[in-house]
Enzyme design. Sequence first.
Site, mmCIF file in Angstrom:
data_model
loop_
_atom_site.group_PDB
_atom_site.id
_atom_site.type_symbol
_atom_site.label_atom_id
_atom_site.label_comp_id
_atom_site.label_asym_id
_atom_site.label_seq_id
_atom_site.Cartn_x
_atom_site.Cartn_y
_atom_site.Cartn_z
ATOM 1 N N ASP A 1 -1.897 -0.871 -5.831
ATOM 2 C CA ASP A 1 -2.439 0.318 -5.169
ATOM 3 C C ASP A 1 -3.051 1.226 -6.243
ATOM 4 O OD1 ASP A 1 -2.171 2.023 -2.465
ATOM 5 O OD2 ASP A 1 -1.988 3.307 -4.221
ATOM 6 N N GLN B 1 0.847 -1.183 0.000
ATOM 7 C CA GLN B 1 0.000 0.000 0.000
ATOM 8 C C GLN B 1 0.882 1.231 0.000
ATOM 9 O OE1 GLN B 1 -3.123 0.214 2.795
ATOM 10 N NE2 GLN B 1 -4.355 -1.193 1.614
ATOM 11 N N CYS B 2 0.336 2.333 -0.477
ATOM 12 C CA CYS B 2 1.063 3.587 -0.520
ATOM 13 C C CYS B 2 1.670 3.888 0.860
ATOM 14 C CB CYS B 2 0.100 4.695 -0.911
ATOM 15 S SG CYS B 2 0.926 6.242 -1.209
ATOM 16 N N PRO B 3 2.945 4.239 0.999
ATOM 17 C CA PRO B 3 3.889 4.640 -0.048
ATOM 18 C C PRO B 3 4.752 3.491 -0.574
ATOM 19 C CG PRO B 3 4.847 5.091 2.083
ATOM 20 C CD PRO B 3 3.527 4.444 2.341
ATOM 21 N N GLY B 4 4.426 2.231 -0.203
ATOM 22 C CA GLY B 4 5.265 1.099 -0.594
ATOM 23 C C GLY B 4 5.639 1.078 -2.073
#
Length: 748
Positions: free
Chosen positions: A607, A580-583
Site C-alpha cells: 500500500d 489495502q489500508c488499513p490492513g
Amino acid sequence: MKYIIIGGVAGGATAATRTRRNDESAEIILLEKGKYISYANCGLPYYIGGVIDEREKLFLQTPQSFGTRFSVDVRVENEAIKISPQTKSLKIRKSDGTEYTEQYDKLLLSPGAKPVRPNMEGIDLDGIFVLRDVNDTDKIKNYIDNKNIKNAVVVGAGFIGLEMAENLHHTGAHISIVEMGSHVMAPIDYSMAAQVHQHLLQKGVSLYLEQAVERFSKDGEQISVQLQSGEALRADIVILSIGVRPEVTLPQKAGLRIGETGGIWVDEYLETSEKDIYAVGDAIEFPHPLTGKPWLNYLANPANRQGWIAANNIVFGNKEKYEGAIGTSIAKVFDLTVASTGLAAKRLKQMNIPYRSSWTHSNSHAGYYPDALPLSLKLVFDPANGKLYGAQCVGYNGADKRIDQIALLIKNSGTIYDLMKLEHTYAPPFSSAKDPIAIAGYVAANILSGTMPYVTWRELHDANPSEILVLDVRTKDEFLMEHISGAINIPLDDLRERINEIPKDKTIYIYCAIGLRGYLAIKILLASGYSNAKNVLGGYKTYWAATAPICNNPIEKNPMIEQNKNTPTKTLKVDACGLQCPGPILRLKQSIDSISEGERLEIVATDAGFSRDAQAWCNTTGNKMISNTNEKGKYTVVIEKSVPQREQKANLSGGHGKTFIMFSDDLDKALATFVLANGAAATGEKVSVFFTFWGLNVIKKTKKTKVQKDIFGRMFGLMLPSSSLKLKLSKMHMFGIGSRMMRHKKRG
Ligand SMILES: Cc1cc2nc3c(=O)[nH]c(=O)nc-3n(C[C@H](O)[C@H](O)[C@H](O)COP(=O)(O)OP(=O)(O)OC[C@H]3O[C@@H](n4cnc5c(N)ncnc54)[C@H](O)[C@@H]3O)c2cc1C
C-alpha cells in the site's frame, strides 16, 4: 515507379519496408541525414543509464542489412535540402558538402521533430544537452563517463525528462527536476501526477514545480541554473527536455501547407497539400478523433501506423484512410508505471466540453496472491451518455494492459458501461474476478446514475468548512494516524449506532481510504433520510496525494530516521503485501503488540501510503522507526518497540526538573511564566508547564478544529478569549494598546 522517402527512423523505415512488400519492382531510395537508420530512439535514455548495456543493441538494422533485406537504396548522411514539387525533383546534400538532384514519382516525408532549445543566456554552455538521436546520446554518455556527475538538473518533466531523471539517478547523481507546469507529465491530470510527485520525492529526487529557468552560467566546474524564483541550482550536467516542434523547414520552403498547430497538413490519406507528396510521423498534424481539432502527437506507434498506411496509398492510390490517434502513452518512472489514453479532464475543461471523472484504487491482481500492488485509475467520460473520453493509470504492474483495453474502447466510441461488460482473463496472479477497469466502470456508472452522490477531492479542498461536515468513516486507528483537518470520525461499522450524532441540516462529505467504505456509508445515510451526503471520490488516498506538499526532503534522507542496519537481538518479519489500508497498519499494530520492548519488527507492505502511515504511527505511539525504504512498489519499515512517549511521565516533583503552573490568562503573567520556564530549560533542567482551566487560554490557536459544543461550551466560548492573540494585560490594558505594546516589546 520511383519512391523517395526522407527520414530513416520510425515512420520512414516502416514506410520503406511496406512499400517494398507492396511493390517488388519499385525503385526505393531512403534518405537519412544522420549516420543511422531504424534505431531504437525510445531506448536511448536506458542506454545512457546503463540499463541497456551495449550500444549495438540500439540498432535494429544497419544501413547495409536494411538495404540488402528490403532491396532499398539506403543513403545515410544524405540530407534532402530542397523539394521542387513542380518538377518532382529533390536536391540532396552529402556529408562532404557535395549536392545532387534526384527525380521522384512519389515522395514520402518522415523528418520527425526537433527539440526546443530556447534562446536563453548560457544555453550553449558545455554540459547542457538535449536528447533526440544517437549523436546526442553519445555526447551525453561520453560526458557522464568522463566527469564526476554528482548533481544533475533535468529541465522539463515530460516523459523523456522523467526517463532521463531516472537513468541519471542510476549513475548515482542527485537529481533535480525543474518544471514550469504545476505537475509532471502533461498528458495526465494533477491528481494522478501528484502520486508521481510523491514517488519521485521518496526516491530522493528534488522537484521544482511551477518554476522556470531564467539563465545558465558557469560556476567553477559546475553550471548554475538560475530559476525565476531567485533560487539557483548547481549542476554537473543539465538535460533540457522542454518539448519538441515538428521539423517542417523543408516542406515549408517548398510551399506545402503547414497546419494551425505548426505540423505539416495532410488529408485523411496522409497526402500533403501537394499531389504525390505524403507525410507521416512527428512532423504532421492530424485531427484528434474525439475533438475533430488538429493536434500533434509525438509517439512511435502512430508514426509506424501512418508509415504503413502511406506506403499503401503511394503504391495503390488513395484507398486507405488514417483514423487518427487519441494519444496513448506509457512511461516507467522509477518503480511506477504511468499510462494514459485519450483526453485528460484539464483538456476537456480548456475546450469547454462537459465531463465527469472517477477515481478508483485497486490491486493489480488478487490481494491474497503474492505481490499484488496498488493501481490507481482515473476515468474521464461524457456526463450525458457515459462515452469514454480518457483514462489515466498509475501503478506498478498491469497499468499497460488496462490502458490498452480502454484505448481500444475509446477508439471504437466505447462507454463506461462497456468497461463493466469487458470479459477479461482472470486467475489470481493476473487480475481479480472484478478487474480494476470493471470496478472503475461500476463506480463511473454509479456517478452517472446518481446512486452515489459524490464530491471530488478538489471540491472538498475548496469547500467552506463552515458549510460542510466532513465525516471520516475509517477506523479509529486510521483516523488517529492522519485525517482531513476538521473531520469527525465515526467508523463505518459504528455508523448505524451513532447516526444521531450526524446533523441532518448540513452537507456531509464522507471519506474513507479509497472510496468503498464511503460508498457504503452513503447508502446507510440515504436510507436514514440524509439527502445531502456525498462520497469523496477516490477517498483519502486521492485527496492526500493531490494536496500533499512538495517537500524536497526524501524519506531515504530524512534525518529523523536512523538508517541503522545493525542486527537487533530479535526481529519479527511480517508480510502485509496485497492488503489495502488499513490492513497493513493493523498488522503492524498487532505485530508490535506481540513483541517485547527492544525487539524489532520488519514489515513489508504494498500500500503506497504505508510508509507514511508507519511514520505517523511511530510518531504518535513513541515506537522507534529504524528504517523506511521502498523498492519496486514494496515498502519495508523496520520498527523497534519502545516505551510510548506518553507513558514517560513528566518529572513533576523532586530530583532535577521544574514545574510551572499557568493559572491565569493575563498576558503579563503568561509571559512571565514562559520567561521563567525558558530560563530553567536553558540551565538544562527538565521543565513542565501545567495549564489550569484559565491558563489553557494562553495556548489557544487562532485556527481551530471544529467540535460540537453543548450550550455551556458555547457560552464559555463567547466569554473566554478566542485565541492567545486576544489575551489582556492585568493592568494598563487600555483597550488593547497595552497588550499590543507588550507583544511588540517581546518581539523586539
Ligand atoms: C529519447 C526518446 C525517447 C522516446 N521514447 C518514446 C517512447 O517510449 N514511446 C513512444 O511512443 N515514443 C517515444 N519517442 C518518440 C518517438 O521516437 C517518435 O515519435 C518517433 O520516432 C517519430 O517518428 P518519425 O519517423 O516521425 O521521426 P524520427 O523517428 O525522429 O525520424 C526522423 C528522421 O528524419 C531525419 N531527417 C530529418 N530531416 C531530414 C532531411 N531533410 N533529410 C534527411 N533526413 C532527415 C532525422 O535525422 C531523423 O533521423 C521517444 C523519442 C525520443 C527522442
